[in-house]
Design a protein around this motif. Structure first.
Motif, PDB file in Angstrom:
ATOM      1  N   ALA A  96       0.832  -1.205   0.000  1.00 45.59           N
ATOM      2  CA  ALA A  96       0.000   0.000   0.000  1.00 45.59           C
ATOM      3  C   ALA A  96       0.866   1.254   0.000  1.00 45.59           C
ATOM      4  N   GLY A  97       1.947   1.228   0.779  1.00 46.89           N
ATOM      5  CA  GLY A  97       2.866   2.367   0.788  1.00 46.89           C
ATOM      6  C   GLY A  97       3.480   2.605  -0.580  1.00 46.89           C
ATOM      7  N   LEU A  98       3.865   1.535  -1.245  1.00 46.64           N
ATOM      8  CA  LEU A  98       4.447   1.664  -2.580  1.00 46.64           C
ATOM      9  C   LEU A  98       3.411   2.172  -3.585  1.00 46.64           C
ATOM     10  N   LEU A  99       2.172   1.712  -3.450  1.00 45.23           N
ATOM     11  CA  LEU A  99       1.117   2.155  -4.356  1.00 45.23           C
ATOM     12  C   LEU A  99       0.776   3.631  -4.160  1.00 45.23           C
ATOM     13  N   LEU A 100       1.070   4.157  -2.974  1.00 53.52           N
ATOM     14  CA  LEU A 100       0.830   5.577  -2.697  1.00 53.52           C
ATOM     15  C   LEU A 100       1.992   6.466  -3.131  1.00 53.52           C
ATOM     16  N   ALA A 101       3.091   5.857  -3.553  1.00 55.61           N
ATOM     17  CA  ALA A 101       4.273   6.627  -3.947  1.00 55.61           C
ATOM     18  C   ALA A 101       3.989   7.681  -5.020  1.00 55.61           C
TER      19      ALA A 101
END
Length: 451
Positions: free
Chosen positions: A304-309
């Motif tokens: 999820a953190g990577l998708l929010l990048a």
């Protein structure tokens, strides 16, 4: 008529970078530790309700320290306050890492929050005083960086730490960052105390700090439970009563802890309203986005953190251009409205997205949203100081930061309740409506003259 752009001095850039590093640690810590909650529950053998206080206690301590910022800067100077806060946050981080029980960890999180509570307002105060109106847009871009990147970088970093190392590293990761900020800030953060030292408003402190903390706790409880429980209702009523009591006290006191007479300034009042509303949209949506990817797209916290990048990428693009345009044109209101339009455009796709919506489409929306948030936040920060003398910068910063905190807590609570009772589309549409409502306050902002 546009003005000739004044070049930023290398020393001012170094100062902004160092202050951003130190301030970012407090926001990163919040998101990193949120990823570690499940691990902490297992490590200490404590119920989730107890471990949740690891984040709640930190948030309340951060909030309680905010009102002291303006007085502390005037009384002791920015250099001393900056180093004291960094040292307190460092001490709290080390103590958290050696905690032997859930209770000890919660107590040490309070120490950590008390140390870090003034760091973000200090970042703005120092840069506003050093920059001058002609450089404020570009310099305040450095304020945006920790605010926008922490929600993106924190979960990724937290996931990596918890997945590969002991939970204690979720706190020890702060140590090198704070040590570096302390070392690099020597000779850069130089502000001394004011010539006239204002006495501490003890009665105001006894009303304002607890009032803010209790109100935020009431809002947090409301969001977590999804209804006005006894605890949430008591917190909301007690917090409001204390804050109203402070309002009466402040208007009758010559040197209040936070001078509410600032709100007589039309431009500042418009900024305050804008920051409050936009705080709800910004922090509320940042609560929704990771949950959306985890619950609807079955992503892990790290994924999820990577998708929010992409939102962080959009924010960085915005910092490159928006500050410069703002300094050149002074078009505060115009840039703000354009930014709000972009933020709305970047949020709508999540409100209408289905399970088959390509991730790439949502990534593009996040880039647009990130750029819009920067274009919205930056003018609201610079406009705060547009019509005020430097002697009031600290009070103005403290006031707007408090309103942003309350607005963020309120927005998060409202969206959490809507999500529990409805759906992600309903919650995202509400976030869109809150963002659009900020445009009403933005219309009251003056476009700065650049002649």
């Amino acid at each position: 008529m546009p003005v000739t752009e004044t070049r930023l001095e290398p020393r001012l850039i170094r100062l902004a970078l160092v202050l951003s590093i130190g301030s970012a640690a407090t926001l990163l810590d919040t998101t990193i530790v949120s990823v570690a909650i499940d691990r902490l529950t297992r490590e200490f053998g404590s119920p989730l309700a107890t471990i949740q206080w690891v984040t709640t206690a930190y948030l309340l301590a951060l909030t309680a320290m905010l009102p002291l910022t303006g007085w502390a800067v005037a009384r002791f100077g920015t250099r001393w306050v900056w180093r004291f806060c960094l040292t307190g946050f460092l001490l709290g981080s080390v103590l958290c890492a050696v905690a032997w029980s859930a209770g000890a960890l919660i107590v040490f999180r309070v120490i950590q929050g008390l140390g870090g509570g003034m760091l973000l307002p200090l970042l703005r105060i120092v840069l506003a005083e050093q920059a001058g109106q002609d450089k404020l847009g570009r310099v305040m871009s450095f304020v945006i960086v920790p605010t926008q990147l922490a929600p993106v970088v924190g979960p990724v970093l937290g996931g990596l730490i918890i997945g590969a190392f002991d939970w204690r590293w979720a706190f020890l990761v702060n140590v090198p960052v704070i040590v570096a900020a302390l070392a690099l800030s020597r000779g850069l953060v130089t502000g001394g105390p004011a010539e006239t030292r204002q006495p501490l408003d003890l009665r105001g402190l006894a009303l304002l700090s607890p009032g803010l903390a209790i109100l935020v706790y009431g809002l947090t409880s409301y969001g977590e439970i999804g209804r006005l429980s006894t605890v949430a209702t008591t917190g909301l009523i007690a917090g409001i009563v204390l804050l109203l009591g402070y309002g009466v006290h402040a208007l009758r006191t010559v040197t209040p802890l936070l001078d509410l007479r600032l709100f007589r300034d039309r431009s500042f009042s418009a900024c305050a309203a804008l920051v409050f509303i936009f705080g709800g949209s910004l922090f509320g949506a940042m609560f929704l986005l990771p949950l959306y990817y985890q619950q609807i797209r079955a992503a892990t916290p790290l994924e999820a953190g990577l998708l929010l990048a992409p939102q962080g990428i959009g924010a960085m693009i915005g910092t490159v251009f928006v500050g410069r345009i703002l300094d050149r044109t002074g078009a505060t209101r115009t840039i703000m409205l354009a930014g709000l339009a972009l933020a709305v455009a970047g949020t709508v796709p999540f409100a209408i997205a289905g399970s088959g919506t390509p991730v790439a489409v949502l990534a593009v929306a996040l880039v647009v949203r990130g750029a819009g948030l920067t274009a919205s936040l930056l003018p609201s920060i610079t406009a705060t100081y547009a019509t005020l003398p430097k002697s009031q910068y600290a009070a103005a910063t403290t006031g707007t930061r408090i309103l942003q905190q309350i607005g963020g807590s309120l927005g998060t609570a409202v969206l959490a309740v809507i999500l529990q009772r409805g759906s992600f589309p309903a919650a995202f549409w509400t976030a869109v409506a809150i963002t659009a409502a900020a445009a009403l306050a933005a219309l009251a902002l003056p476009n700065r003259s650049t002649v």
